[in-house]
Write an enzyme that holds these catalytic residues in place. Sequence first.
Site, PDB file in Angstrom:
ATOM      1  N   ASP A  28       0.789  -1.252   0.000  1.00 57.01           N
ATOM      2  CA  ASP A  28       0.000   0.000   0.000  1.00 57.01           C
ATOM      3  C   ASP A  28       0.817   1.297   0.000  1.00 57.01           C
ATOM      4  OD1 ASP A  28      -1.898  -1.957   0.233  1.00 57.01           O
ATOM      5  OD2 ASP A  28      -2.709  -1.312   2.154  1.00 57.01           O
ATOM      6  N   GLU A  76      -4.647  -0.857  -1.270  1.00 57.65           N
ATOM      7  CA  GLU A  76      -5.941  -0.929  -0.574  1.00 57.65           C
ATOM      8  C   GLU A  76      -6.920  -0.010  -1.291  1.00 57.65           C
ATOM      9  OE1 GLU A  76      -5.948  -0.018   3.643  1.00 57.65           O
ATOM     10  OE2 GLU A  76      -8.131  -0.083   3.746  1.00 57.65           O
ATOM     11  N   LYS A 133      -6.656  -4.984  -3.002  1.00 61.07           N
ATOM     12  CA  LYS A 133      -7.253  -5.678  -1.847  1.00 61.07           C
ATOM     13  C   LYS A 133      -8.274  -4.759  -1.176  1.00 61.07           C
ATOM     14  CE  LYS A 133      -3.434  -4.455   1.295  1.00 61.07           C
ATOM     15  NZ  LYS A 133      -4.132  -3.621   2.281  1.00 61.07           N
ATOM     16  N   LYS A 136      -7.462  -4.846   5.043  1.00 58.66           N
ATOM     17  CA  LYS A 136      -6.139  -4.469   5.540  1.00 58.66           C
ATOM     18  C   LYS A 136      -5.116  -5.548   5.196  1.00 58.66           C
ATOM     19  CE  LYS A 136      -7.987  -0.784   7.296  1.00 58.66           C
ATOM     20  NZ  LYS A 136      -7.995   0.407   6.426  1.00 58.66           N
ATOM     21  N   VAL A 161       3.348   0.271   4.184  1.00 59.80           N
ATOM     22  CA  VAL A 161       2.644   1.007   5.238  1.00 59.80           C
ATOM     23  C   VAL A 161       1.238   0.448   5.439  1.00 59.80           C
ATOM     24  CG1 VAL A 161       3.958   3.108   4.815  1.00 59.80           C
ATOM     25  CG2 VAL A 161       1.823   2.763   3.571  1.00 59.80           C
ATOM     26  N   THR A 162       0.698   0.650   6.662  1.00 57.01           N
ATOM     27  CA  THR A 162       1.372   1.117   7.853  1.00 57.01           C
ATOM     28  C   THR A 162       1.751  -0.084   8.722  1.00 57.01           C
ATOM     29  OG1 THR A 162      -0.672   1.391   9.146  1.00 57.01           O
ATOM     30  CG2 THR A 162       0.074   3.291   7.881  1.00 57.01           C
ATOM     31  N   CYS A 166      -1.909  -2.424   7.907  1.00 52.47           N
ATOM     32  CA  CYS A 166      -1.900  -3.363   6.780  1.00 52.47           C
ATOM     33  C   CYS A 166      -0.672  -4.272   6.763  1.00 52.47           C
ATOM     34  CB  CYS A 166      -2.039  -2.600   5.470  1.00 52.47           C
ATOM     35  SG  CYS A 166      -3.693  -1.902   5.285  1.00 52.47           S
ATOM     36  N   GLN A 206       8.701 -13.344  21.585  1.00 52.25           N
ATOM     37  CA  GLN A 206       8.306 -14.741  21.841  1.00 52.25           C
ATOM     38  C   GLN A 206       8.935 -15.698  20.821  1.00 52.25           C
ATOM     39  OE1 GLN A 206       4.128 -15.279  23.240  1.00 52.25           O
ATOM     40  NE2 GLN A 206       3.799 -13.255  22.355  1.00 52.25           N
TER      41      GLN A 206
HETATM   42  N1  TIU Z   1      -2.500   0.334   4.361  1.00 55.41           N
HETATM   43  C1  TIU Z   1      -2.960   0.567   5.592  1.00 55.41           C
HETATM   44  O1  TIU Z   1      -2.259   0.374   6.581  1.00 55.41           O
HETATM   45  N2  TIU Z   1      -4.256   1.076   5.699  1.00 55.41           N
HETATM   46  C2  TIU Z   1      -4.646   1.920   6.716  1.00 55.41           C
HETATM   47  O2  TIU Z   1      -5.806   2.331   6.772  1.00 55.41           O
HETATM   48  N3  TIU Z   1      -3.698   2.287   7.625  1.00 55.41           N
HETATM   49  C3  TIU Z   1      -3.822   3.191   8.648  1.00 55.41           C
HETATM   50  O3  TIU Z   1      -2.907   3.279   9.464  1.00 55.41           O
HETATM   51  N4  TIU Z   1      -4.899   3.970   8.696  1.00 55.41           N
END
Ligand code: TIU
Length: 236
Positions: A28, A76, A133, A136, A161-162, A166, A206
């Site tokens: 993303d 996304e 997709k 997430k 990210v993030t 995701c 862990q």
């Molecule tokens: N790609 C992804 O992480 N989608 C999000 O909505 N991330 C946020 O941190 N909002």
Amino acid sequence: MRPEPSSIEADPYPFAFDPAVTALVVVDMQRDFLLPGGFGALLGNDVSLLSKVIEPLTHVLAAARAAGMMVIHTREGHRPDLSDCPPSKLARGRLGTPIGSAGPNGRILVRGEAGHEIVEDLAPLPGEIVLDKPGKGAFYATDLELMLRNAQITSLVVTGVTTEVCVHTTIREANDRGFDCLVPGDCVGSYFPQFHDVGLRMIAAQGGIFGWVTTSLHLLTALGAKRPMLTTIQGA
Ligand code: TIU
């Protein structure tokens, strides 16, 4: 030429790396998350916190391409009629600008809009997989697992990210499906530095409960990246 299998220094212990059975997944890296006026910014986030991921990721992407690794870019987003967007996800937009509404970069998180595209520096090359997709995680409601199994991929290098949204969801989905996941920590980013740090620690804790964490430098070394690439990063 493809580098030989090797061992990458990582937390919690060295990662057995074979580029022939490893795919690079870039999660993303879209304008909607990285640029002002997109979904991330309209949720009230400081998007500049994500842009620092671009530079190290360009080197990893170049090295993975040079090594002949399978490369998958995810995005996304939703169909223009939003028929694949759960009403619950849509409803949560009431605190900001809802998915599908008009923003400076086109309709928010809608396929085909300017904001949905991957940032220029990391643009997919012809032949690389671009995976749209709705959720997430990159495995949910996509054909990602089928493509990875067909290509006999057993490990993933997960970037993008993030970190705690995701990227984490994708790693958890991959881990449950039996894929070993390696995360170069400087190639993932979050709007919340504390979530990023804890997110990375959660992966490797862990005994590596979800995977391994390394740096782009260790990964580039294993990929046999040329000295100028490493010099650039060390000097950055
Ligand atoms: N790609 C992804 O992480 N989608 C999000 O909505 N991330 C946020 O941190 N909002």
